[in-house]
Design an enzyme around this catalytic site. Structure first.
Site: not given
Length: 374
Positions: A238, A220
């Protein structure tokens, strides 16, 4: 009297006797014929009577004839219900949706989000790849707003990887305390800064393979840096992104890597980074985890989960956050086309304010409040 005379006298009696059986036979024959005729006529009479009876009863049989159309209508209604049932099943997800259909819906959602969030952008303040990398590591378990309020003092003290790698751990911890989990985050920042200094000449690498090797950097974080500092397309999966793509029925996966892989297949590579920003914007402002503002959602007609949240328009408006709710945004230095107002700096960082350890913006209490506002 002679014998001849006696025979002659008896002759008429014998003839009469012979005729009597013949008469009886004829009479019997006639009687049999009459009986046969009567027997034949009886069924005919019965048949005629039966026909008449049926003819009389036939009006009574019209009732079932009237019921027949009703019986025909019932299957028609059942067919209509049966036709509606698959649509309901399809809507509930019992029938697998084709990849082409998902891709079409993903494109529609992306297009609609692009109109609403034409100003979508990374909500972390940064001036270079190193600042974005550090800010993204700090953003774990807190808001981008709290990170943006914390990093000005941090980057003023440690502007380069070399400076941060040589930082005193305790001093670094105090500077990043408002973001929460400051000890583990300080350890990650010291480790990645040393790796950048020793292995990459003080520069942030521009590949996913090299980035994920740095301490505290996962996929991420790597895609945030690649997409916004280097222009390399990537999905930022996320909590907001994962929640929304599941609500939109684009995936059922909960693992971030699997979500990334499935959504990658639905959109062109050139849209990955911006689709991430738009989706995250929508998740933070409207499609909240606990109380989605369905009644104020501009893309409600495209959402298969409409109704999970507040559908009353007036009540839903009260749930909107940041610029959508008339409040400041998350960046202290937002892009020029941002329609809201900039976020205020951290009070404890203002000139003449109290120290970071005692000021109103420090401590776990403010961190918890920031987390609740996320």
């Amino acid at each position: 009297m002679s014998e001849r005379e006696a025979e002659a006298a008896e002759a008429p009696a014998k003839a009469a006797a012979k005729k009597a059986p013949a008469k009886k036979a004829a009479t019997a024959k006639k009687t049999a014929t009459k009986k046969a005729a009567t027997a034949k006529k009886a069924p005919a009479k019965k048949t005629a009577t039966a026909k008449k009876a049926l003819a009389k009863k036939s009006p009574g049989k019209k009732a079932p004839a009237k019921k027949a159309p009703a019986a025909k209508k019932a299957p028609a209604a059942a067919t209509a219900t049966a036709k509606k049932a698959p649509a309901k099943k399809a809507a509930s997800g019992s029938r697998p949706e084709s990849q082409a259909s998902k891709a079409k819906r993903a494109a529609q959602l992306n297009e609609a989000l692009a109109e609403v969030y034409y100003y979508a952008h990374p909500e972390l303040d940064f001036e270079n790849p190193f600042e974005l990398l550090v800010a993204t590591v700090l953003s774990a378990q807190t808001t981008d707003l709290r990170v943006n309020q914390t990093t000005p003092a941090l980057f003023a003290a440690y502007p380069t990887p070399e400076d941060m790698a040589a930082a005193n751990p305790e001093e670094l911890e105090e500077l990043i305390r408002p973001t929460g989990f400051f000890r583990s985050k300080a350890k990650s920042l010291l480790g990645l800064s040393a790796a950048l200094r020793d292995d990459h000449g003080g520069k942030v690498p521009g590949s996913i393979d090299e980035l994920v090797k740095l301490p505290g950097v996962g996929r991420k974080t790597a895609f945030v840096v690649l997409g916004n500092a280097f222009g390399v397309p990537g999905l930022t999966v996320d909590t907001h992104f994962g929640r929304l793509v599941r609500r939109w029925k684009l995936t059922e996966q909960t693992d971030a890597v699997k979500v990334e892989q499935e959504i990658d297949d639905l959109l062109p590579e050139s849209e990955w980074t911006m689709f991430s920003h738009r989706t995250i914007f929508h998740g933070r402002r409207i499609c909240h985890s606990r109380k989605p503002a369905c009644g104020a959602c501009p893309i409600a007609e495209l959402c298969p989960s409409y109704g999970e949240g507040e559908t009353d328009p007036e009540k839903a408006k009260k749930l909107l956050k940041y610029e959508m709710g008339g409040q400041p945004g998350q960046r202290l230095k937002p892009p020029a086309n941002y329609p809201g107002t900039p976020a205020p700096p951290l009070p404890s960082r203002d000139p003449g304010a109290e120290s970071p350890t005692t000021g109103p913006g420090s401590g776990s209490g403010s961190d918890a409040a920031a987390g609740a506002a996320r």
